[in-house]
Scaffold this motif. Structure first.
Motif, PDB file in Angstrom:
ATOM      1  N   GLY A  89      -5.960  13.573 -10.539  1.00  0.00           N
ATOM      2  CA  GLY A  89      -5.065  14.760 -10.222  1.00  0.00           C
ATOM      3  C   GLY A  89      -4.575  14.972  -8.785  1.00  0.00           C
ATOM      4  N   TRP A  90      -5.081  14.167  -8.014  1.00  0.00           N
ATOM      5  CA  TRP A  90      -4.917  14.229  -6.468  1.00  0.00           C
ATOM      6  C   TRP A  90      -3.656  13.864  -5.941  1.00  0.00           C
ATOM      7  CZ3 TRP A  90      -9.207  14.171  -2.366  1.00  0.00           C
ATOM      8  CH2 TRP A  90     -10.276  14.987  -3.125  1.00  0.00           C
ATOM      9  N   THR A  91      -3.240  13.868  -4.925  1.00  0.00           N
ATOM     10  CA  THR A  91      -1.946  13.465  -4.236  1.00  0.00           C
ATOM     11  C   THR A  91      -1.983  12.247  -3.412  1.00  0.00           C
ATOM     12  OG1 THR A  91      -1.043  15.749  -4.462  1.00  0.00           O
ATOM     13  CG2 THR A  91       0.019  14.104  -2.874  1.00  0.00           C
ATOM     14  N   VAL A  92      -1.193  11.426  -3.332  1.00  0.00           N
ATOM     15  CA  VAL A  92      -1.222  10.262  -2.794  1.00  0.00           C
ATOM     16  C   VAL A  92      -0.362  10.232  -1.418  1.00  0.00           C
ATOM     17  CG1 VAL A  92      -1.207   7.617  -2.707  1.00  0.00           C
ATOM     18  CG2 VAL A  92      -1.981   8.989  -4.965  1.00  0.00           C
ATOM     19  N   LEU A  93      -0.832   9.614  -0.388  1.00  0.00           N
ATOM     20  CA  LEU A  93      -0.074   9.517   0.543  1.00  0.00           C
ATOM     21  C   LEU A  93       0.198   7.902   0.836  1.00  0.00           C
ATOM     22  CD1 LEU A  93      -1.341  12.017   3.303  1.00  0.00           C
ATOM     23  CD2 LEU A  93       0.744  12.204   1.878  1.00  0.00           C
ATOM     24  N   GLY A  94       1.436   7.335   0.940  1.00  0.00           N
ATOM     25  CA  GLY A  94       1.334   5.885   0.958  1.00  0.00           C
ATOM     26  C   GLY A  94       1.641   5.399  -0.570  1.00  0.00           C
ATOM     27  N   PRO A  95       1.364   4.253  -0.891  1.00  0.00           N
ATOM     28  CA  PRO A  95       0.369   3.288  -0.083  1.00  0.00           C
ATOM     29  C   PRO A  95       1.220   2.707   1.157  1.00  0.00           C
ATOM     30  CG  PRO A  95       0.598   2.573  -2.496  1.00  0.00           C
ATOM     31  CD  PRO A  95       1.427   3.297  -2.197  1.00  0.00           C
ATOM     32  N   TYR A  96       0.296   2.540   2.222  1.00  0.00           N
ATOM     33  CA  TYR A  96       0.840   2.112   3.452  1.00  0.00           C
ATOM     34  C   TYR A  96       0.490   0.430   3.876  1.00  0.00           C
ATOM     35  CZ  TYR A  96       1.296   7.254   4.199  1.00  0.00           C
ATOM     36  OH  TYR A  96       1.753   8.309   4.053  1.00  0.00           O
ATOM     37  N   ASP A  97       1.370   0.075   4.345  1.00  0.00           N
ATOM     38  CA  ASP A  97       1.390  -1.377   4.874  1.00  0.00           C
ATOM     39  C   ASP A  97       0.835  -1.604   6.066  1.00  0.00           C
ATOM     40  OD1 ASP A  97       1.568  -3.979   5.219  1.00  0.00           O
ATOM     41  OD2 ASP A  97       3.650  -4.443   5.257  1.00  0.00           O
ATOM     42  N   GLY A  98      -0.575  -1.998   6.434  1.00  0.00           N
ATOM     43  CA  GLY A  98      -1.282  -2.041   7.351  1.00  0.00           C
ATOM     44  C   GLY A  98      -0.574  -3.304   8.348  1.00  0.00           C
ATOM     45  N   LYS A  99       0.124  -4.227   7.666  1.00  0.00           N
ATOM     46  CA  LYS A  99       0.690  -5.200   8.482  1.00  0.00           C
ATOM     47  C   LYS A  99      -0.488  -6.145   8.896  1.00  0.00           C
ATOM     48  CE  LYS A  99       5.279  -3.087   8.730  1.00  0.00           C
ATOM     49  NZ  LYS A  99       6.329  -2.891   9.512  1.00  0.00           N
ATOM     50  N   PHE A 100      -1.803  -6.247   8.732  1.00  0.00           N
ATOM     51  CA  PHE A 100      -2.747  -7.098   9.418  1.00  0.00           C
ATOM     52  C   PHE A 100      -2.922  -6.719  10.716  1.00  0.00           C
ATOM     53  CE2 PHE A 100      -1.530  -9.514   5.716  1.00  0.00           C
ATOM     54  CZ  PHE A 100      -2.871  -9.554   4.962  1.00  0.00           C
ATOM     55  N   SER A 101      -2.380  -5.345  11.027  1.00  0.00           N
ATOM     56  CA  SER A 101      -2.410  -5.036  12.527  1.00  0.00           C
ATOM     57  C   SER A 101      -3.420  -3.882  12.671  1.00  0.00           C
ATOM     58  CB  SER A 101      -0.728  -4.646  12.816  1.00  0.00           C
ATOM     59  OG  SER A 101      -1.086  -3.714  14.061  1.00  0.00           O
ATOM     60  N   PRO A 102      -4.559  -3.990  13.310  1.00  0.00           N
ATOM     61  CA  PRO A 102      -5.281  -2.728  13.900  1.00  0.00           C
ATOM     62  C   PRO A 102      -4.399  -1.477  14.319  1.00  0.00           C
ATOM     63  CG  PRO A 102      -6.458  -4.773  14.693  1.00  0.00           C
ATOM     64  CD  PRO A 102      -5.089  -5.345  14.233  1.00  0.00           C
ATOM     65  N   ALA A 103      -3.365  -1.798  15.297  1.00  0.00           N
ATOM     66  CA  ALA A 103      -2.584  -0.897  15.646  1.00  0.00           C
ATOM     67  C   ALA A 103      -2.047  -0.067  14.494  1.00  0.00           C
ATOM     68  CB  ALA A 103      -1.777  -1.282  16.675  1.00  0.00           C
ATOM     69  N   VAL A 104      -1.486  -0.695  13.667  1.00  0.00           N
ATOM     70  CA  VAL A 104      -0.573  -0.163  12.574  1.00  0.00           C
ATOM     71  C   VAL A 104      -1.349   0.555  11.754  1.00  0.00           C
ATOM     72  CG1 VAL A 104       0.960  -0.628  10.578  1.00  0.00           C
ATOM     73  CG2 VAL A 104       1.085  -1.856  12.747  1.00  0.00           C
ATOM     74  N   GLN A 105      -2.584   0.123  11.401  1.00  0.00           N
ATOM     75  CA  GLN A 105      -3.822   0.635  10.305  1.00  0.00           C
ATOM     76  C   GLN A 105      -4.256   1.834  11.219  1.00  0.00           C
ATOM     77  OE1 GLN A 105      -6.390  -2.827  10.261  1.00  0.00           O
ATOM     78  NE2 GLN A 105      -4.838  -3.902   8.962  1.00  0.00           N
ATOM     79  N   GLY A 106      -4.614   1.821  12.236  1.00  0.00           N
ATOM     80  CA  GLY A 106      -5.031   3.057  13.153  1.00  0.00           C
ATOM     81  C   GLY A 106      -4.112   4.085  13.105  1.00  0.00           C
ATOM     82  N   GLY A 107      -2.785   3.649  13.256  1.00  0.00           N
ATOM     83  CA  GLY A 107      -1.683   4.760  13.349  1.00  0.00           C
ATOM     84  C   GLY A 107      -1.695   5.448  12.001  1.00  0.00           C
ATOM     85  N   TYR A 108      -1.799   4.785  10.840  1.00  0.00           N
ATOM     86  CA  TYR A 108      -1.536   5.344   9.730  1.00  0.00           C
ATOM     87  C   TYR A 108      -2.868   6.283   9.255  1.00  0.00           C
ATOM     88  CZ  TYR A 108       2.409   2.758   8.005  1.00  0.00           C
ATOM     89  OH  TYR A 108       3.658   2.219   7.765  1.00  0.00           O
ATOM     90  N   ILE A 109      -4.072   6.022   9.782  1.00  0.00           N
ATOM     91  CA  ILE A 109      -5.132   6.939   9.982  1.00  0.00           C
ATOM     92  C   ILE A 109      -4.906   8.153  10.728  1.00  0.00           C
ATOM     93  CG2 ILE A 109      -7.657   7.046  10.445  1.00  0.00           C
ATOM     94  CD1 ILE A 109      -8.170   4.337   9.609  1.00  0.00           C
TER      95      ILE A 109
END
Length: 333
Positions: free
Chosen positions: A59-79
């Motif tokens: 019953g919770w809301t989902v943001l994403g799923p987001y594609d981290g693209k195997f990139s720490p910069a992208v993954q950290g940006g989504y956080i």
């Protein structure tokens, strides 16, 4: 060899014991961001959807799923995006939190629960509050190593694919090599294949390795099944029948070929992927509700070979309707 036979017999049991939470609680409502390591990898895309389904079931809301693209910069940006959106939790799949430590620290500082499925984040990250949901990756590598020793009768020469940036792969490789080091007639070499290259044709690093070594190797280990398909395809196209490929994560397509007796495939280690993803959701919900958590750092695995594959129905999971077990726990106290 007697040790190898004993270890393989234990690892191939199809009735592992799963830890299952028992205490119920009121999950309430909230928002969780789902971030996969890289959606180009089929298992990451699949588990991102599994996480989304579990969050929705709560019953919770989902943001994403987001594609981290195997990139720490992208993954950290989504956080950071989740922080700005005032999310209550962040769910990661197969992400090395140590490569995005600053973003994770910001999330934890904002009282956001961070849970990572199929991750081994290390004692420092766990001490800060990161919740890992994972099997013992090193033991998985050991299980595969004992199989290779037994299969080759103690005379294996193994090409091991590695991704130094993935802590789970590093742990699997450590366990595998620890076993091979005990085998006097065995040897191995490593092939570095970045995660971003793992689904490319070949992959290029594997193609180059085969060209440089036209013979002499008995086995190869793919660090996950996303590599198995391109690696075996390359073997077929090059006419190589001397190398047997073993892997991890028990992709159904790979298991289907194994069940048909493919000579290219050796063993596969099944991880409880769906269960891990749902368990990660459970930990976020429990943490926000102030409910007691449970140990999710040693989930079971099963070593699948030609001898037990017929009795295995993927995915690896507890018996019964365990999805209902979770959803019932989330609405009781």
């Amino acid at each position: 060899m007697s040790t190898a036979a004993e270890k393989v017999a234990a690892a191939t049991s199809l009735t592992p014991t799963f830890p299952v939470p028992k205490a119920g609680f009121e999950a309430g409502t909230g928002t969780i961001a789902v971030i996969a390591g890289g959606l180009s990898a089929p298992v990451h895309a699949e588990q991102a959807e599994v996480m989304k389904k579990a969050v929705t079931a709560a019953g919770w809301t989902v943001l994403g799923p987001y594609d981290g693209k195997f990139s720490p910069a992208v993954q950290g940006g989504y956080i950071d995006q989740a922080i700005q959106a005032r999310a209550n939790g962040v769910l990661l799949f197969a992400v090395d939190v140590n490569t995005i430590r600053a973003a994770v620290d910001r999330a934890l500082g904002a009282k956001i629960v961070v849970a990572c499925a199929m991750c081994t984040s290390g004692d420092q990250a766990r001490a800060k509050g990161v919740l890992d949901v994972t099997p013992d990756f090193e033991r998985q590598g050991e299980d595969l190593g004992w199989f290779i020793v037994q299969r080759s009768k103690g005379a294996a020469k193994v090409a091991i694919t590695v991704e130094p940036a993935a802590t789970g792969v590093v742990a699997r490789t450590r366990g595998l090599e620890k076993v091979l080091d005990q085998c006097a007639g065995c040897s191995y070499n490593e092939i570095v294949i970045p995660a971003a290259d793992s689904t490319l044709p070949g992959p290029p690093q594997w193609t180059a390795f085969l060209s440089a070594h036209p013979s002499g190797y008995t086995d190869a280990v793919a660090y996950y099944d996303g590599l198995t398909t391109p690696m075996t395809k390359t073997l077929r196209e090059s006419g190589r029948t001397d190398v047997t490929v073993s892997s991890y994560d028990a992709d159904p397509a790979v298991l289907s070929l194994m069940a048909k007796g493919s000579a290219q495939l050796g063993a596969d280690v099944a991880s409880p992927l769906d269960f891990a993803s749902w368990s990660a959701v459970d930990l976020v919900l429990r943490s926000k509700a102030g409910a007691a958590r449970w140990d999710t750092t040693n989930l079971p695995s099963v070593l699948l070979t030609g001898k037990n594959i017929a009795g295995f129905t993927p995915p690896l999971q507890p018996a019964g309707d365990w999805h209902k077990t979770f959803t019932t726990l989330w609405t009781s106290s």
